[in-house]
Design a protein around this motif. Sequence first.
Motif, PDB file in Angstrom:
ATOM      1  N   UNK A 212     -15.131  16.028 -10.161  1.00 52.71           N
ATOM      2  CA  UNK A 212     -15.536  18.282 -11.280  1.00 52.71           C
ATOM      3  C   UNK A 212     -15.095  17.449 -12.112  1.00 52.71           C
ATOM      4  N   UNK A 213     -16.246  17.946 -13.047  1.00 52.00           N
ATOM      5  CA  UNK A 213     -15.908  18.343 -14.329  1.00 52.00           C
ATOM      6  C   UNK A 213     -14.388  19.118 -14.595  1.00 52.00           C
ATOM      7  N   UNK A 214     -14.248  19.933 -16.007  1.00 56.63           N
ATOM      8  CA  UNK A 214     -12.846  21.219 -15.948  1.00 56.63           C
ATOM      9  C   UNK A 214     -13.196  22.262 -15.330  1.00 56.63           C
ATOM     10  N   UNK A 215     -14.372  22.635 -15.780  1.00 59.75           N
ATOM     11  CA  UNK A 215     -14.807  24.057 -15.379  1.00 59.75           C
ATOM     12  C   UNK A 215     -14.794  24.116 -13.120  1.00 59.75           C
ATOM     13  N   UNK A 216     -15.570  23.234 -13.503  1.00 60.80           N
ATOM     14  CA  UNK A 216     -15.433  23.359 -12.032  1.00 60.80           C
ATOM     15  C   UNK A 216     -14.188  22.965 -11.296  1.00 60.80           C
ATOM     16  N   UNK A 217     -13.366  22.525 -11.943  1.00 65.44           N
ATOM     17  CA  UNK A 217     -11.991  22.114 -11.262  1.00 65.44           C
ATOM     18  C   UNK A 217     -11.466  23.625 -11.821  1.00 65.44           C
ATOM     19  N   UNK A 218     -11.671  24.003 -12.844  1.00 64.64           N
ATOM     20  CA  UNK A 218     -10.449  25.263 -12.453  1.00 64.64           C
ATOM     21  C   UNK A 218     -11.600  26.113 -11.858  1.00 64.64           C
ATOM     22  N   UNK A 219     -12.871  26.160 -11.473  1.00 59.99           N
ATOM     23  CA  UNK A 219     -13.206  27.168 -10.246  1.00 59.99           C
ATOM     24  C   UNK A 219     -12.335  27.220  -8.968  1.00 59.99           C
ATOM     25  N   UNK A 220     -12.483  26.024  -8.502  1.00 60.17           N
ATOM     26  CA  UNK A 220     -11.744  25.653  -7.464  1.00 60.17           C
ATOM     27  C   UNK A 220     -10.216  25.844  -7.220  1.00 60.17           C
ATOM     28  N   UNK A 221      -9.420  25.769  -8.453  1.00 59.23           N
ATOM     29  CA  UNK A 221      -8.071  26.011  -8.767  1.00 59.23           C
ATOM     30  C   UNK A 221      -8.222  27.287  -8.652  1.00 59.23           C
ATOM     31  N   UNK A 222      -8.598  28.291  -8.347  1.00 60.73           N
ATOM     32  CA  UNK A 222      -9.619  29.636  -8.888  1.00 60.73           C
ATOM     33  C   UNK A 222      -9.225  30.670  -8.162  1.00 60.73           C
ATOM     34  N   UNK A 223      -9.683  29.652  -6.822  1.00 64.68           N
ATOM     35  CA  UNK A 223     -11.000  30.093  -5.524  1.00 64.68           C
ATOM     36  C   UNK A 223      -9.420  30.184  -4.481  1.00 64.68           C
ATOM     37  N   UNK A 224      -8.814  28.928  -4.795  1.00 64.81           N
ATOM     38  CA  UNK A 224      -7.245  28.487  -3.578  1.00 64.81           C
ATOM     39  C   UNK A 224      -6.081  29.895  -4.791  1.00 64.81           C
ATOM     40  N   UNK A 225      -6.157  30.185  -5.310  1.00 64.46           N
ATOM     41  CA  UNK A 225      -5.316  30.909  -6.123  1.00 64.46           C
ATOM     42  C   UNK A 225      -6.083  32.715  -5.663  1.00 64.46           C
ATOM     43  N   UNK A 226      -6.509  32.659  -5.483  1.00 64.92           N
ATOM     44  CA  UNK A 226      -7.233  34.003  -5.387  1.00 64.92           C
ATOM     45  C   UNK A 226      -7.263  34.511  -3.457  1.00 64.92           C
ATOM     46  N   UNK A 227      -6.759  33.122  -2.893  1.00 68.47           N
ATOM     47  CA  UNK A 227      -6.175  32.843  -1.389  1.00 68.47           C
ATOM     48  C   UNK A 227      -4.390  33.643  -1.148  1.00 68.47           C
ATOM     49  N   UNK A 228      -3.799  32.807  -2.995  1.00 72.29           N
ATOM     50  CA  UNK A 228      -2.727  32.987  -2.022  1.00 72.29           C
ATOM     51  C   UNK A 228      -2.359  34.291  -2.561  1.00 72.29           C
ATOM     52  N   UNK A 229      -2.857  35.132  -3.956  1.00 81.58           N
ATOM     53  CA  UNK A 229      -2.865  35.845  -4.385  1.00 81.58           C
ATOM     54  C   UNK A 229      -2.744  37.448  -3.810  1.00 81.58           C
ATOM     55  N   UNK A 230      -4.722  37.282  -2.951  1.00 81.34           N
ATOM     56  CA  UNK A 230      -4.475  38.295  -1.385  1.00 81.34           C
ATOM     57  C   UNK A 230      -4.061  38.172  -0.465  1.00 81.34           C
TER      58      UNK A 230
END
Lengths: 120, 313
Positions: free
Chosen positions: B169-187
């Motif tokens: 994945x490129x930089x923004x895509x990696x960030x999108x994946x991590x944001x998805x996982x962070x949302x799981x944890x935060x929620x």
Amino acid sequence: MRRLGELEAAVMDVLWSTSGPVTVREALGALDRDPEPAYTTIMTVLDNLHRKSMVTRERTGRAWAYRPAQSREEFDAEAMAAVLESAADRGTTLLRFIGKISPDELARLRALMDAAEERR
Amino acid sequence: MTTALALLGYAGLLGLFGPQLVDRARWAMAAPRLAIATWFALAASFVLALALAGMAIVMPMEIFTGGPVGLVQECIAVLREQYGEIGGFALVVLAAVLTWAVPIRLLFAAIAALRSAAVDRSKLRRELAVARRNGDLGAVVVGCSRPAAYCIPGKGGLIVITSGALELLDGPQIEAVLAHERAHLAGHHHLLVAFAQAGRRAFGWLPLFAHLPERIGQLVELTADDAAARSATRNTLARSLLNVAAAQVPVEALAASGGDTVARVERLLDAPAAPGPAGIGTILGGNAAAVAAPVLIVAIPIITAFGMACCPV
């Protein structure tokens, strides 16, 4: 799957970041821990790791020197496969970015990808 | 008695036909958080209806005119008078089961679900004991050619991404994946799924609860996608999903959970119309009504009884 305790993991970390074989004394010196574990503790840990086939050992003088049996990458890959194949409950134990997919689904996803590519 | 029957009837209808209310709703894909709230509102309404039905059986209307002393004996006496020795006793047992056993069963199911998940999670954490944490990514990077990312909730949460995913994945895509996982944890999405599992453990034979964990599981994915799409673009996240999915080894004979990824990508590429404020208001109002309905069923005869100042069972 061989599971490592916290101290075992730390010792493996030392072995992986050193190129040559490592004696108990050297491992103890490279471990950055507070309080410093006892010499015999590290000796036991390395002995256990040897029993678990995590390390190989050879004589250097009167002491044993230890080397990792497999590279960190190999070990990681095995650990990852174990996690991903685990039958752990979806959603409570581990939330995956993408779940398992069927061949049919994969074909549809590839079609979607091509369509998205064309729109660019 | 009428009240109890009405409550049981309501619970029965909800347990059998409740899922159709949400499954037919087109807004569920567009507003996953509202859909989650709706599922839990229906489940809460069901449990409340059963518990109140139990109370309605043993608490005849006398309680609202007479004092509370000797109330239960009085209730039982009234029940026996009306339904005979054995019938009255059976009703008392039924009432106790509905009032106490149902919520307690649910509670134990929740404890069991949370506990087994915690045990499994600590096993997974041990697998990852030697993996290195990457401070920039806020994730643990595991050397593995297969692209994958996941999070292990609890203890502050742990996000794991493979080196294969970082290469793919490129930089923004990696960030999108991590944001998805962070949302799981935060929620705290794992708790939502655990409660859904508790519901299935307790009442899995009812359509309302039978597939609740899968439904909630899919909805939390959509919720996390939405959160990730707020920091990245929907298109970037869709590309990440496609790239990671295309690199997976497909599994033959997959259970019902299959098809989720396609739905997620289609939804990201072609966002469904989200309900407007009026729509959201209606849905939330509906949820509140569902929870309030059992209470209202109990309240109506009480109010009527007060009005008429006569209190037959």
